[in-house]
Design an enzyme around this catalytic site. Structure first.
Site, short mmCIF file in Angstrom:
data_model
loop_
_atom_site.label_atom_id
_atom_site.label_comp_id
_atom_site.label_asym_id
_atom_site.label_seq_id
_atom_site.Cartn_x
_atom_site.Cartn_y
_atom_site.Cartn_z
N GLY A 1 -4.35 -9.46 -11.93
CA GLY A 1 -4.69 -10.10 -10.70
C GLY A 1 -3.56 -10.20 -9.62
O GLY A 1 -2.45 -9.97 -10.28
N ASP B 1 -3.72 -9.89 2.50
CA ASP B 1 -3.86 -10.31 0.95
C ASP B 1 -3.53 -11.80 0.96
O ASP B 1 -4.10 -12.39 0.20
CB ASP B 1 -3.08 -9.40 -0.13
CG ASP B 1 -3.61 -8.08 -0.42
OD1 ASP B 1 -4.59 -7.55 0.42
OD2 ASP B 1 -3.06 -7.42 -1.24
N GLU C 1 -7.30 2.23 -13.25
CA GLU C 1 -6.62 3.11 -12.79
C GLU C 1 -5.51 3.59 -13.37
O GLU C 1 -5.16 4.70 -13.65
CB GLU C 1 -6.29 2.90 -11.07
CG GLU C 1 -7.64 2.67 -10.07
CD GLU C 1 -7.46 2.48 -8.71
OE1 GLU C 1 -8.42 2.99 -7.91
OE2 GLU C 1 -6.50 1.85 -8.42
N CYS D 1 0.93 -1.28 -0.11
CA CYS D 1 -0.15 0.02 0.12
C CYS D 1 0.74 1.49 0.06
O CYS D 1 0.69 2.21 -0.72
CB CYS D 1 -0.97 0.00 1.35
SG CYS D 1 -1.84 1.34 1.40
N ARG E 1 -10.06 -10.10 -21.20
CA ARG E 1 -10.64 -11.09 -21.75
C ARG E 1 -12.15 -11.36 -21.56
O ARG E 1 -12.66 -12.10 -22.48
CB ARG E 1 -10.06 -12.34 -20.87
CG ARG E 1 -10.30 -12.29 -19.40
CD ARG E 1 -9.78 -13.45 -18.82
NE ARG E 1 -9.95 -13.35 -17.22
CZ ARG E 1 -9.55 -14.21 -16.30
NH1 ARG E 1 -9.06 -15.25 -16.58
NH2 ARG E 1 -10.19 -13.76 -15.03
N TYR F 1 6.29 4.62 9.51
CA TYR F 1 6.04 3.30 10.01
C TYR F 1 6.84 2.64 10.71
O TYR F 1 6.44 2.02 11.83
CB TYR F 1 5.57 2.68 8.66
CG TYR F 1 4.31 2.58 8.02
CD1 TYR F 1 3.83 3.76 7.33
CD2 TYR F 1 3.34 1.48 8.21
CE1 TYR F 1 2.47 3.87 6.95
CE2 TYR F 1 2.16 1.50 7.69
CZ TYR F 1 1.44 2.85 7.08
OH TYR F 1 0.19 2.64 6.65
C1 LIG Z 1 -1.31 -0.77 -7.55
C2 LIG Z 1 -2.17 -1.34 -6.35
C3 LIG Z 1 -3.03 -0.16 -5.75
C4 LIG Z 1 -3.67 -0.37 -4.80
N1 LIG Z 1 -4.56 0.51 -4.31
C5 LIG Z 1 -5.31 0.34 -3.37
C6 LIG Z 1 -6.29 1.30 -2.91
O1 LIG Z 1 -6.25 2.19 -3.55
N2 LIG Z 1 -6.90 0.84 -1.72
C7 LIG Z 1 -6.86 0.01 -1.08
O2 LIG Z 1 -7.55 -0.22 -0.06
N3 LIG Z 1 -6.07 -1.12 -1.35
C8 LIG Z 1 -5.13 -1.07 -2.53
N4 LIG Z 1 -4.41 -2.04 -3.00
C9 LIG Z 1 -4.27 -3.24 -2.15
C10 LIG Z 1 -3.46 -3.16 -0.97
O3 LIG Z 1 -2.00 -2.50 -1.16
C11 LIG Z 1 -3.01 -4.24 -0.41
O4 LIG Z 1 -4.70 -5.01 -0.03
C12 LIG Z 1 -2.46 -4.23 1.12
O5 LIG Z 1 -1.32 -3.73 0.86
C13 LIG Z 1 -2.43 -5.69 1.82
O6 LIG Z 1 -1.75 -5.55 2.93
P1 LIG Z 1 -1.06 -6.86 3.47
O7 LIG Z 1 -0.28 -6.65 4.84
O8 LIG Z 1 -1.88 -8.10 3.25
O9 LIG Z 1 0.31 -7.06 2.57
P2 LIG Z 1 1.37 -6.14 1.88
O10 LIG Z 1 0.93 -4.72 1.98
O11 LIG Z 1 1.61 -6.55 0.54
O12 LIG Z 1 2.76 -6.65 2.63
C14 LIG Z 1 3.25 -7.74 2.63
C15 LIG Z 1 4.69 -7.78 3.07
O13 LIG Z 1 5.38 -8.76 3.18
C16 LIG Z 1 6.68 -8.93 2.97
N5 LIG Z 1 6.85 -10.11 2.40
C17 LIG Z 1 6.44 -11.21 1.86
N6 LIG Z 1 7.02 -12.33 1.86
C18 LIG Z 1 8.01 -12.14 3.13
C19 LIG Z 1 8.95 -12.96 3.54
N7 LIG Z 1 8.90 -14.41 3.43
N8 LIG Z 1 9.84 -12.73 4.60
C20 LIG Z 1 9.65 -11.14 4.89
N9 LIG Z 1 8.88 -10.48 4.39
C21 LIG Z 1 8.15 -10.79 3.28
C22 LIG Z 1 6.56 -8.06 1.42
O14 LIG Z 1 7.68 -7.55 1.01
C23 LIG Z 1 5.55 -7.13 1.81
O15 LIG Z 1 6.17 -5.81 2.33
C24 LIG Z 1 -3.69 -1.72 -3.83
C25 LIG Z 1 -2.41 -2.59 -4.56
C26 LIG Z 1 -1.87 -2.57 -5.78
C27 LIG Z 1 -0.94 -3.50 -6.08
#
Ligand SMILES: Cc1cc2nc3c(=O)[nH]c(=O)nc-3n(C[C@H](O)[C@H](O)[C@H](O)COP(=O)(O)OP(=O)(O)OC[C@H]3O[C@@H](n4cnc5c(N)ncnc54)[C@H](O)[C@@H]3O)c2cc1C
Length: 458
Positions: A261, A302, A181, A42, A198, A97
């Site tokens: 996706g 996610d 977007e 994010c 698709r 952060y």
């Molecule tokens: C282009 C884009 C635009 C988006 N826009 C929006 C929006 O406008 N509004 C919204 O609500 N959501 C949006 N999202 C979705 C949002 O970013 C995600 O839903 C959110 O970041 C999920 O948080 P998370 O904590 O699950 O994972 P993440 O934020 O992806 O964090 C996971 C972290 O784990 C780390 N990691 C992975 N594997 C390992 C490992 N084995 N060891 C150590 N570290 C590891 C990664 O480096 C990453 O930093 C967007 C996503 C994208 C790609």
């Protein structure tokens, strides 16, 4: 320093950071492991930089109507300035952060983590082994790239923010919010954009009128759509990429982006060793409290494939900490999630679509308003906006709201409050309008535009 913790969090993104901070605040000894940058998708390469680029691209629309208000604008755009300023802001947020984690005493470990058992984690670079009473997997998701010849010539949302220069043209594959977007962002910045999808219409699962209106709005901004097709092959053609489509048609583009996706980040994580079972689509299966089949391991965000949105990852992380470290079991309600699509025109949606409401309720009333947003009225711009309220049952409980046009994302956030309270149409009617606004339409609807009775439109 001992390597034993109450909680080890794998992944420093939206869900992991919130869980780690809250657990530490409740007195747990916590480590968070991040292999890339603290803040996750994010902050570093998702919502935040995306919205900054959306702002940059929207000046195109503002300039278009500026003359009708008496302004004469000669504008030019410099991509490196936007990228550099975005980077400054992302660096600032990452530091914030880090500080937010360090304040309650979370240890930040910059490394890649692999599970070696239900309560043990190995760090790949340092070789350090950690043990924890509880492990939280918050590793997020990564862009899915289709397995086609030449796929490596394409980019994803991971690379798109830092392109060395703006391409003259761009093909974006996908029909979801990320594809759309970026299509509007790059079109607004002057790139000739084509979307290939698709399916037969963009934004599957959203209100039909919103889908049609968005497609028209994007076409008005010069974006072209190719439906019922995919990319089949990419090849280098000078400085361009030659794309062969599934139809056999071949065309060159300055850049190709896949927005097809996102896949849960579970590869090489040691899930099998720890005995953690996967659910649907390769995501980690969890119960309502985010617990996996392995009692000491939880997963949020996610990587669980429930709803890939930041506020959901944050809430799942928070409720996990409440449940496990504050003796306050809380389950996230995923039933009514407001969402925005920051395209031009913008989309805001919450709750049921018409077909969903008609399938569940025998009486459905639909209130629709379409009009030219006031900012366009002095110009020749003919685009209209749409506000729709879907109500169910004799007491007209509001079960869905769908908005297309300026401010849709901000509006839908506020509509989410009465809907979370179970408000009915009469509650909306009691609210006094703010004039002149677009949102006032939501509280001034008189009679339904149409109804559904037992699933049939009347
Ligand atoms: C282009 C884009 C635009 C988006 N826009 C929006 C929006 O406008 N509004 C919204 O609500 N959501 C949006 N999202 C979705 C949002 O970013 C995600 O839903 C959110 O970041 C999920 O948080 P998370 O904590 O699950 O994972 P993440 O934020 O992806 O964090 C996971 C972290 O784990 C780390 N990691 C992975 N594997 C390992 C490992 N084995 N060891 C150590 N570290 C590891 C990664 O480096 C990453 O930093 C967007 C996503 C994208 C790609």
């Amino acid at each position: 320093m001992t390597d034993q913790y109450d909680l080890v969090v794998i992944g420093g993104g939206s869900g992991g950071v919130r869980a780690a901070r809250m657990a530490a605040t409740y007195g747990a000894k916590v480590a968070i492991i991040e292999e890339y940058r603290v803040g996750g998708t994010c902050v570093i390469r998702g919502c935040v930089p995306k919205k900054l680029y959306v702002y940059a691209s929207r000046f195109a629309d503002t300039f278009e109507v500026a003359e009708s208000f008496g302004w004469h604008v000669e504008a030019s755009f410099d991509w490196p300035t936007l990228v550099a300023n975005k980077n400054k802001e992302i660096d600032r947020l990452e530091l914030a952060y880090v500080a937010g984690l360090e304040k309650p005493g979370v240890e930040i470990i910059r490394d890649r983590a692999v599970l070696t058992g239900p309560q043990t984690v190995q760090l790949v670079q340092s070789g350090r082994a950690l043990t924890a009473k509880t492990i939280l997997i918050a590793t997020g998701a990564r862009p899915f790239v289709p397995a086609i010849p030449g796929a490596e010539l394409g980019i994803t949302s991971n690379e798109v923010f830092d392109l060395p220069a703006l391409p003259h043209s761009m093909l974006i594959e996908g029909g979801g919010y990320v594809a759309l977007e970026f299509a509007t962002v790059f079109a607004g910045l002057g790139v000739n954009v084509t979307v290939v999808y698709r399916g037969d219409r963009i934004l599957r699962g959203f209100d039909e009128d919103v889908r049609v209106g968005l497609e028209a709005g994007m076409q008005m901004r010069g974006i072209q759509f190719i439906y019922n097709a995919t990319t089949a092959r990419l090849e280098k053609a000078g400085t361009d990429i030659s794309v062969t489509f599934s139809s056999g048609v071949v065309a060159p583009f300055g850049a190709v982006m896949f927005a097809t996706g996102r896949t849960a980040n579970t590869t090489g994580l040691g899930l099998e060793t720890a005995g953690v079972a996967l659910g649907r689509n390769g995501a980690i299966g969890v119960d309502a409290y985010s617990r996996t089949n392995c009692p000491s391991i939880y997963a949020v965000g996610d990587v669980t494939g429930r709803a890939q949105l930041t506020p959901i990852a944050i809430r799942e992380g928070w409720y996990f900490a409440e449940t496990v470290f504050n003796n306050n079991p809380l389950a996230v309600d995923h039933s009514q999630i407001p969402t925005a699509v920051f395209t031009e025109p913008e989309v805001g949606a919450i709750g049921m679509t018409e077909p969903e409401a008609a399938a569940r309720h025998s009486e459905v009333s639909v209130y629709v308003s379409r009009f030219r947003p006031m900012i366009n009225t002095l110009s020749l711009k003919s685009e209209r906006m749409l506000l729709k309220l879907i109500c169910a049952g004799p007491d007209e409980k509001v079960v869905g709201c769908h908005i297309l046009g300026p401010g849709a994302g901000e509006m839908i956030q506020l509509v989410a409050i009465p809907m979370a309270m179970g408000a009915g149409k009469t509650d909306f009617d009691r609210a006094v309008a703010v004039h002149p606004t677009a949102a006032e339409e939501l509280v001034t609807f008189k009679s339904p535009t149409y109804r559904f009775r037992d699933g049939v439109k009347v």
